[in-house]
Design a protein around this motif. Structure first.
Motif, mmCIF file in Angstrom:
data_model
loop_
_atom_site.group_PDB
_atom_site.id
_atom_site.type_symbol
_atom_site.label_atom_id
_atom_site.label_comp_id
_atom_site.label_asym_id
_atom_site.label_seq_id
_atom_site.Cartn_x
_atom_site.Cartn_y
_atom_site.Cartn_z
ATOM 1 N N LYS A 93 6.747 -4.171 -4.557
ATOM 2 C CA LYS A 93 7.312 -3.430 -3.782
ATOM 3 C C LYS A 93 6.845 -2.111 -4.593
ATOM 4 N N THR A 94 6.470 -1.027 -3.435
ATOM 5 C CA THR A 94 5.913 -0.020 -3.927
ATOM 6 C C THR A 94 6.658 1.179 -3.180
ATOM 7 N N THR A 95 6.832 2.303 -3.953
ATOM 8 C CA THR A 95 7.509 3.436 -3.393
ATOM 9 C C THR A 95 6.331 4.575 -3.357
ATOM 10 N N GLU A 96 6.127 5.229 -2.196
ATOM 11 C CA GLU A 96 5.049 6.001 -2.150
ATOM 12 C C GLU A 96 5.669 7.376 -1.305
ATOM 13 N N VAL A 97 5.001 8.348 -1.485
ATOM 14 C CA VAL A 97 5.329 9.659 -0.790
ATOM 15 C C VAL A 97 4.190 9.674 0.275
ATOM 16 N N VAL A 98 4.640 9.930 1.789
ATOM 17 C CA VAL A 98 3.691 9.909 2.900
ATOM 18 C C VAL A 98 3.529 11.369 3.013
ATOM 19 N N ALA A 99 2.537 12.302 2.462
ATOM 20 C CA ALA A 99 2.455 13.590 2.666
ATOM 21 C C ALA A 99 2.089 14.166 4.144
#
Length: 168
Positions: A93-99
Motif C-alpha cells: 500500500k502506498t500513500t502519495e500526493v497527486v500534485a
C-alpha cells in the motif's frame, strides 16, 4: 468534503519521468519536509518526513525541465492511497500526493529554472475585483486615479479601518 495537501520542502532527487504508451507524461519526486522541536533536554531536534509526489501531463513536463535535487518547492495536491503487488506477489500500500500545482520557492536558483520567484505574496492571493491590501509599492498611476488618498480600492468616503478589510 475536502482533500487538499499543501507542502513546502526540498527535493531528495531529480524527478523520475516516464512517458506512457498513450502519450501521457508522469513524474515522481520525493519531497522532504522538516519539523523542528525541543526535546526534554532542551536540545533542538529535526524530524524529517518524506512524501511521494506524483505529477501528470504538463505539470510533469514542467517538473522535468525545472526541478533538480535539493530545490525547495511549494506543492498543492490531493492525498491518494493505492494498492499494488511487488515482485514477490506481496500486496503493498502506498500513500502519495497527486500534485495539481507546484512553484519554486526559497533562495538560490539558477535563472533558467523558471519557477517564478519566491513564495506567493499577499497580492498574489487577491483576484481582480477583491480589495487589495495597501502596500508601499503603489505606483504614481495608481495614486493619480485615487484622489481621496484612500489606498483600499473602495469608493470615496469609505472607511480605512482594519475591520473594513475583512473579506466577510
Amino acid at each position: 468534503m475536502v482533500n487538499r495537501v499543501i507542502l513546502i520542502g526540498n527535493l531528495g532527487a531529480d524527478p523520475e519521468v516516464r512517458r506512457l504508451e498513450n502519450g501521457a507524461v508522469v513524474a515522481k519526486v520525493r519531497l522532504a519536509t522538516n519539523e523542528n522541536y525541543k526535546d526534554r533536554n532542551g536540545e533542538w531536534q529535526t524530524l524529517t518526513e518524506w512524501h511521494d509526489i506524483v505529477m501528470w501531463r504538463t505539470l510533469a513536463e514542467r517538473a522535468e525541465s525545472q526541478l533538480k535535487t535539493g530545490a525547495q518547492i511549494y506543492v498543492e495536491g490531493k492525498l491518494t492511497h493505492r494498492t499494488w503487488q511487488d515482485q514477490d506477489g506481496n500486496n503493498r500500500k502506498t500513500t502519495e500526493v497527486v500534485a495539481s500545482y507546484f512553484r519554486m520557492v526559497g533562495g538560490k536558483r539558477d535563472n533558467n529554472s523558471g519557477g517564478g520567484g519566491y513564495f506567493p505574496s499577499a497580492e498574489d492571493e487577491y483576484k481582480s475585483g477583491d480589495a487589495k491590501p495597501a502596500t508601499q509599492s503603489t505606483t504614481a498611476a495608481q495614486t493619480a486615479g485615487n484622489t481621496s488618498g484612500n489606498t483600499h480600492d473602495e469608493p470615496n468616503g469609505g472607511s480605512d479601518t482594519a475591520e473594513d478589510d475583512l473579506p466577510f
